[in-house]
Design an enzyme around this catalytic site. Structure first.
Site, PDB file in Angstrom:
ATOM      1  N   ALA A   1       0.838  -1.204   0.000  1.00 26.47           N
ATOM      2  CA  ALA A   1       0.000   0.000   0.000  1.00 26.47           C
ATOM      3  C   ALA A   1       0.868   1.248   0.000  1.00 26.47           C
ATOM      4  O   ALA A   1       0.664   2.163   0.798  1.00 26.47           O
ATOM      5  CB  ALA A   1      -0.932  -0.014   1.219  1.00 26.47           C
TER       6      ALA A   1
ATOM      7  N   ASP B   1      -1.221  -4.706   3.284  1.00 28.43           N
ATOM      8  CA  ASP B   1       0.147  -4.321   3.603  1.00 28.43           C
ATOM      9  C   ASP B   1       0.489  -4.911   4.968  1.00 28.43           C
ATOM     10  O   ASP B   1      -0.375  -5.059   5.826  1.00 28.43           O
ATOM     11  CB  ASP B   1       0.241  -2.783   3.661  1.00 28.43           C
ATOM     12  CG  ASP B   1       1.657  -2.271   3.422  1.00 28.43           C
ATOM     13  OD1 ASP B   1       1.887  -1.617   2.389  1.00 28.43           O
ATOM     14  OD2 ASP B   1       2.533  -2.532   4.282  1.00 28.43           O
TER      15      ASP B   1
ATOM     16  N   SER C   1       5.637  -3.915  -9.217  1.00 32.50           N
ATOM     17  CA  SER C   1       6.920  -3.372  -8.757  1.00 32.50           C
ATOM     18  C   SER C   1       7.887  -3.334  -9.929  1.00 32.50           C
ATOM     19  O   SER C   1       7.832  -4.174 -10.821  1.00 32.50           O
ATOM     20  CB  SER C   1       7.536  -4.268  -7.681  1.00 32.50           C
ATOM     21  OG  SER C   1       6.680  -4.409  -6.597  1.00 32.50           O
ATOM     22  N   THR C   2       8.789  -2.355  -9.921  1.00 33.44           N
ATOM     23  CA  THR C   2       9.841  -2.325 -10.937  1.00 33.44           C
ATOM     24  C   THR C   2      10.862  -3.379 -10.576  1.00 33.44           C
ATOM     25  O   THR C   2      11.363  -3.409  -9.455  1.00 33.44           O
ATOM     26  CB  THR C   2      10.536  -0.960 -10.953  1.00 33.44           C
ATOM     27  OG1 THR C   2       9.538   0.023 -11.055  1.00 33.44           O
ATOM     28  CG2 THR C   2      11.484  -0.851 -12.116  1.00 33.44           C
TER      29      THR C   2
ATOM     30  N   GLU D   1       4.492   0.269 -13.795  1.00 34.66           N
ATOM     31  CA  GLU D   1       3.783   1.529 -13.569  1.00 34.66           C
ATOM     32  C   GLU D   1       4.662   2.694 -14.005  1.00 34.66           C
ATOM     33  O   GLU D   1       5.829   2.743 -13.651  1.00 34.66           O
ATOM     34  CB  GLU D   1       3.461   1.644 -12.073  1.00 34.66           C
ATOM     35  CG  GLU D   1       2.573   2.804 -11.739  1.00 34.66           C
ATOM     36  CD  GLU D   1       1.372   2.850 -12.663  1.00 34.66           C
ATOM     37  OE1 GLU D   1       0.505   1.978 -12.542  1.00 34.66           O
ATOM     38  OE2 GLU D   1       1.311   3.751 -13.534  1.00 34.66           O
ATOM     39  N   PHE D   2       4.090   3.606 -14.777  1.00 30.47           N
ATOM     40  CA  PHE D   2       4.860   4.761 -15.254  1.00 30.47           C
ATOM     41  C   PHE D   2       4.441   6.063 -14.578  1.00 30.47           C
ATOM     42  O   PHE D   2       4.846   7.141 -15.009  1.00 30.47           O
ATOM     43  CB  PHE D   2       4.718   4.894 -16.770  1.00 30.47           C
ATOM     44  CG  PHE D   2       5.328   3.733 -17.518  1.00 30.47           C
ATOM     45  CD1 PHE D   2       6.706   3.622 -17.639  1.00 30.47           C
ATOM     46  CD2 PHE D   2       4.538   2.738 -18.073  1.00 30.47           C
ATOM     47  CE1 PHE D   2       7.280   2.558 -18.316  1.00 30.47           C
ATOM     48  CE2 PHE D   2       5.101   1.659 -18.753  1.00 30.47           C
ATOM     49  CZ  PHE D   2       6.482   1.567 -18.875  1.00 30.47           C
TER      50      PHE D   2
ATOM     51  N   CYS E   1      12.938   5.600  -7.879  1.00 27.57           N
ATOM     52  CA  CYS E   1      13.140   4.747  -9.050  1.00 27.57           C
ATOM     53  C   CYS E   1      14.389   4.995  -9.880  1.00 27.57           C
ATOM     54  O   CYS E   1      15.067   4.041 -10.263  1.00 27.57           O
ATOM     55  CB  CYS E   1      11.920   4.844  -9.963  1.00 27.57           C
ATOM     56  SG  CYS E   1      10.538   3.895  -9.329  1.00 27.57           S
TER      57      CYS E   1
HETATM   58  C1  UDX Z   1       7.576   0.204  -4.733  1.00 27.61           C
HETATM   59  C2  UDX Z   1       8.906   0.040  -5.442  1.00 27.61           C
HETATM   60  O1  UDX Z   1       9.850   0.898  -4.837  1.00 27.61           O
HETATM   61  C3  UDX Z   1       8.816   0.355  -6.886  1.00 27.61           C
HETATM   62  O2  UDX Z   1       9.980  -0.039  -7.549  1.00 27.61           O
HETATM   63  C4  UDX Z   1       7.717  -0.377  -7.493  1.00 27.61           C
HETATM   64  O3  UDX Z   1       7.540   0.065  -8.811  1.00 27.61           O
HETATM   65  C5  UDX Z   1       6.443  -0.322  -6.694  1.00 27.61           C
HETATM   66  O4  UDX Z   1       6.644  -0.587  -5.334  1.00 27.61           O
HETATM   67  P1  UDX Z   1       6.398   2.274  -3.678  1.00 27.61           P
HETATM   68  O5  UDX Z   1       4.958   1.943  -3.739  1.00 27.61           O
HETATM   69  O6  UDX Z   1       6.780   3.694  -3.906  1.00 27.61           O
HETATM   70  O7  UDX Z   1       7.216   1.544  -4.806  1.00 27.61           O
HETATM   71  O8  UDX Z   1       7.060   1.660  -2.367  1.00 27.61           O
HETATM   72  P2  UDX Z   1       6.612   1.818  -0.859  1.00 27.61           P
HETATM   73  O9  UDX Z   1       5.920   3.129  -0.695  1.00 27.61           O
HETATM   74  O10 UDX Z   1       7.785   1.462  -0.045  1.00 27.61           O
HETATM   75  O11 UDX Z   1       5.476   0.702  -0.690  1.00 27.61           O
HETATM   76  C6  UDX Z   1       5.672  -0.667  -0.607  1.00 27.61           C
HETATM   77  C7  UDX Z   1       4.745  -1.225   0.471  1.00 27.61           C
HETATM   78  O12 UDX Z   1       4.801  -2.649   0.462  1.00 27.61           O
HETATM   79  C8  UDX Z   1       5.088  -0.787   1.897  1.00 27.61           C
HETATM   80  O13 UDX Z   1       3.985  -0.160   2.474  1.00 27.61           O
HETATM   81  C9  UDX Z   1       5.429  -2.110   2.614  1.00 27.61           C
HETATM   82  O14 UDX Z   1       5.009  -2.130   3.960  1.00 27.61           O
HETATM   83  C10 UDX Z   1       4.662  -3.114   1.787  1.00 27.61           C
HETATM   84  N1  UDX Z   1       5.152  -4.495   1.889  1.00 27.61           N
HETATM   85  C11 UDX Z   1       6.448  -4.772   1.665  1.00 27.61           C
HETATM   86  C12 UDX Z   1       4.266  -5.529   2.185  1.00 27.61           C
HETATM   87  O15 UDX Z   1       3.088  -5.303   2.414  1.00 27.61           O
HETATM   88  N2  UDX Z   1       4.731  -6.806   2.215  1.00 27.61           N
HETATM   89  C13 UDX Z   1       6.027  -7.116   2.004  1.00 27.61           C
HETATM   90  O16 UDX Z   1       6.413  -8.286   2.058  1.00 27.61           O
HETATM   91  C14 UDX Z   1       6.922  -6.054   1.729  1.00 27.61           C
HETATM   92  C1  UDX Z   2       9.737   8.599 -12.322  1.00 25.89           C
HETATM   93  C2  UDX Z   2       9.196   8.408 -13.741  1.00 25.89           C
HETATM   94  O1  UDX Z   2       8.907   9.698 -14.318  1.00 25.89           O
HETATM   95  C3  UDX Z   2       7.952   7.545 -13.717  1.00 25.89           C
HETATM   96  O2  UDX Z   2       7.494   7.292 -15.051  1.00 25.89           O
HETATM   97  C4  UDX Z   2       8.273   6.229 -13.015  1.00 25.89           C
HETATM   98  O3  UDX Z   2       7.126   5.425 -12.911  1.00 25.89           O
HETATM   99  C5  UDX Z   2       8.864   6.468 -11.633  1.00 25.89           C
HETATM  100  O4  UDX Z   2       9.996   7.335 -11.717  1.00 25.89           O
HETATM  101  P1  UDX Z   2       9.118  10.137 -10.248  1.00 25.89           P
HETATM  102  O5  UDX Z   2      10.435   9.714  -9.715  1.00 25.89           O
HETATM  103  O6  UDX Z   2       7.928  10.014  -9.367  1.00 25.89           O
HETATM  104  O7  UDX Z   2       8.771   9.318 -11.573  1.00 25.89           O
HETATM  105  O8  UDX Z   2       9.189  11.676 -10.701  1.00 25.89           O
HETATM  106  P2  UDX Z   2       9.811  12.455 -11.946  1.00 25.89           P
HETATM  107  O9  UDX Z   2       8.877  13.537 -12.292  1.00 25.89           O
HETATM  108  O10 UDX Z   2      10.212  11.567 -13.031  1.00 25.89           O
HETATM  109  O11 UDX Z   2      11.100  13.160 -11.319  1.00 25.89           O
HETATM  110  C6  UDX Z   2      12.238  12.434 -10.894  1.00 25.89           C
HETATM  111  C7  UDX Z   2      13.328  13.388 -10.458  1.00 25.89           C
HETATM  112  O12 UDX Z   2      13.860  14.096 -11.566  1.00 25.89           O
HETATM  113  C8  UDX Z   2      12.871  14.450  -9.466  1.00 25.89           C
HETATM  114  O13 UDX Z   2      13.849  14.618  -8.473  1.00 25.89           O
HETATM  115  C9  UDX Z   2      12.749  15.694 -10.324  1.00 25.89           C
HETATM  116  O14 UDX Z   2      12.898  16.880  -9.599  1.00 25.89           O
HETATM  117  C10 UDX Z   2      13.874  15.489 -11.305  1.00 25.89           C
HETATM  118  N1  UDX Z   2      13.690  16.217 -12.581  1.00 25.89           N
HETATM  119  C11 UDX Z   2      12.665  15.906 -13.415  1.00 25.89           C
HETATM  120  C12 UDX Z   2      14.616  17.192 -12.950  1.00 25.89           C
HETATM  121  O15 UDX Z   2      15.572  17.489 -12.217  1.00 25.89           O
HETATM  122  N2  UDX Z   2      14.453  17.833 -14.156  1.00 25.89           N
HETATM  123  C13 UDX Z   2      13.425  17.549 -15.008  1.00 25.89           C
HETATM  124  O16 UDX Z   2      13.369  18.171 -16.092  1.00 25.89           O
HETATM  125  C14 UDX Z   2      12.506  16.549 -14.629  1.00 25.89           C
END
Ligand code: UDX
Ligand code: UDX
Length: 475
Positions: free
Chosen positions: A16, A40, A137-138, A170-171, A281
């Site tokens: 979550a 979660d 997840s990535t 997921e993008f 990411c």
């Molecule tokens: C994560 C990954 O970082 C990313 O690469 C992927 O694309 C999607 O999952 P994010 O949702 O941002 O991204 O991570 P996070 O906010 O840490 O959430 C993961 C959740 O999974 C946490 O709340 C954690 O408690 C939960 N979890 C983890 C479980 O419920 N079971 C597990 O075994 C491990």
């Molecule tokens: C990124 C990807 O965009 C998304 O498709 C993927 O699923 C997860 O990773 P996110 O990390 O949430 O998303 O944000 P993003 O808007 O891509 O920014 C990433 C970092 O780059 C930030 O620290 C942002 O400030 C920086 N950034 C972005 C720059 O410094 N310059 C830019 O022109 C754009």
């Protein structure tokens, strides 16, 4: 005749977090006939998703509160009852975190897949009948293989369980997650079982046009996610390298960005110079790519991608050094106001935020930082800096030379700037565009500086207020 795809009635999402929460909220909102349960291990996080006060959801995303408000309790549920949710589901999303390994084989580069493995085992044990397992997840390329092997073990053990594994990266970007989910450029589904692919495509088909739903094999799908993030991050390192050159030569990186961005082959997006990329990411995915290239003996390809991360670290160190050099070579005992700690605007996420390295470097140099961010709380900043804050009282009045570095949480930019020698803007929050520099300059010690690492401040107004101004990429 082709078999009709199974209709999905019940979805379970394990994890979550920033991805699982918003993604499932939008699916539930757009598909009222599908029961969506997000589970979660973290009971506190689940409680926060269930908070009656929608301003207290664990993830801050513009528009998320409204989506959750519409669907929660109707067909969107948050619970720690993992097994029951898996048993009831036709489709299980794996959206758990996959951080970079900190120890063992591949430490510092490979992803730690222990939570993916644990989740796959739990699905194998608790599922009933046919279950479509979707990797959200990535992941490193060929992870689906491991997930399949675990599930196949359960399939062979009787009980009528069968599985199909899909990759559906997921993008969404944080800060625009709801917009990205509701109107995606594309949805990517990788897999080998056409019926399972159709079933997932029909879920998205409730609000995404079919031509935007791309179908590939499993490995192409997994690799596409890493590649998309690597290309985006590479653009940021490229423009940041040019920003440094602009500063040295008198060019302006925003003018250069505009000039190259109008070339339709290059395009205008992701050309914003700044303090380097953060977020959960980019760095992790590039390091994954580096690990994979090395694993397959492609050393030059590995070194190429590694340099994108290297330049990003350099940019952060360069900014910290530039602050120190401008302030007569020392920040020891000096108060510096830091505006913005999140890795980008419109999120409360600080994972890999450039502010972390820059603040740590300045604290190491003895600075006394006053940090403010509209969405990040002091407890999170303390965890990231591995330093407890000092109290405002303890910091007031004293300017001991050569003192140890420290930080405190400020309530507003003006409070942070009081008595400071410099203001640093590290996150592009909208409010920072409208700062009244005359009032800020009034409460600072002279000579005073503004270091705008996001190029959002009204530099002319800051100069008019008597501040020395550095803007990233401006020569
Ligand atoms: C994560 C990954 O970082 C990313 O690469 C992927 O694309 C999607 O999952 P994010 O949702 O941002 O991204 O991570 P996070 O906010 O840490 O959430 C993961 C959740 O999974 C946490 O709340 C954690 O408690 C939960 N979890 C983890 C479980 O419920 N079971 C597990 O075994 C491990
Ligand atoms: C990124 C990807 O965009 C998304 O498709 C993927 O699923 C997860 O990773 P996110 O990390 O949430 O998303 O944000 P993003 O808007 O891509 O920014 C990433 C970092 O780059 C930030 O620290 C942002 O400030 C920086 N950034 C972005 C720059 O410094 N310059 C830019 O022109 C754009």
């Amino acid at each position: 005749m082709l078999e009709a795809p199974p209709t999905i009635h019940s979805i379970c999402c394990i994890g979550a977090g920033y991805v699982g929460g918003p993604t499932m909220a939008v699916i539930a909102d757009r598909c009222p006939h599908i029961q969506v349960t997000v589970v979660d291990l973290n009971a506190e996080r689940i409680a926060a998703w269930n908070d009656a006060d929608l301003t207290r959801l664990p993830v801050y995303e513009p528009g998320l509160d409204a989506v959750v408000g519409r669907a929660r309790g109707r067909n969107l549920h948050f619970t720690t009852e993992v097994d029951a949710a898996i048993a009831a589901a036709d489709m299980v999303f794996l959206s758990v975190n996959t951080p970079t390994k900190t120890r063992g084989v591949g430490a510092g580069q490979a992803s730690d897949l222990r939570w993916i493995e644990a989740s796959a085992r739990q699905v194998a044990a608790a599922s009933q009948g046919h279950t479509i397992v979707v990797e959200k997840s990535t992941l490193p390329v060929r992870t689906a293989e491991a997930v399949k092997a675990i599930l196949n073990g359960a399939q062979g053990s009787g009980g009528g369980k069968t599985f199909s594994v899909l990759s559906n990266p997921e993008f969404l970007a944080e800060g625009t997650a709801i917009q990205d989910l509701e109107g995606p450029d594309r949805v990517l589904i990788g897999g080998e079982d056409p019926a399972a692919i159709d079933a997932l495509a029909s879920v998205y088909g409730h609000w995404v046009a079919q031509e935007r739903i791309l179908r590939t094999n499993l490995w192409s799908s997994e690799l596409s996610k890493l590649t998309a993030n690597a290309f985006l991050a590479q653009r940021i390192s490229s423009i940041n390298s040019i920003a440094a050159l602009c500063e040295a030569t008198g060019a302006d990186v925003r003018e250069v960005g505009r000039a190259i961005g109008t070339d339709s082959r290059i395009g205008p997006k992701f050309l914003q110079a700044g303090p380097g990329f953060g977020g959960s990411c980019f760095q992790k995915d590039i390091l994954n790519l580096v690990y994979l290239c090395r694993h397959y003996g492609l050393e030059e390809a590995a070194a190429y991608w590694e340099s994108v991360v290297g330049l990003n670290t350099w940019q952060q160190q360069r900014i910290a050094r530039l602050v120190v050099n401008s302030l007569f070579g020392t920040v020891s005992g000096k108060r510096l106001a830091v505006l913005g700690f999140a890795f980008k605007a419109d999120t409360n996420d600080t994972r890999e935020a450039p502010a972390i390295r820059i603040c740590r470097d300045l604290i190491e140099e003895g600075a006394q930082l006053a940090i403010v961010d509209p969405k990040v709380d002091a407890a999170q900043i303390a965890r990231d800096l591995e330093h407890s804050p000092v109290s405002a009282d303890a910091a007031a009045g004293s300017r001991p030379l050569g003192a140890d570095g420290s930080w405190l949480a400020a309530g507003s930019p003006i409070e942070a700037a009081r008595g400071a020698d410099a203001v640093l803007i590290l996150t592009e929050w909208k409010d920072y565009r409208q700062i009244d520099w005359a009032s800020i300059a009034n409460v600072m010690r002279r000579p005073a500086w503004l270091f705008d690492a996001r190029a959002v401040a009204d530099a002319a107004a800051a100069r008019a207020a008597g501040l020395n101004v550095w803007t990233v990429g401006e020569g």
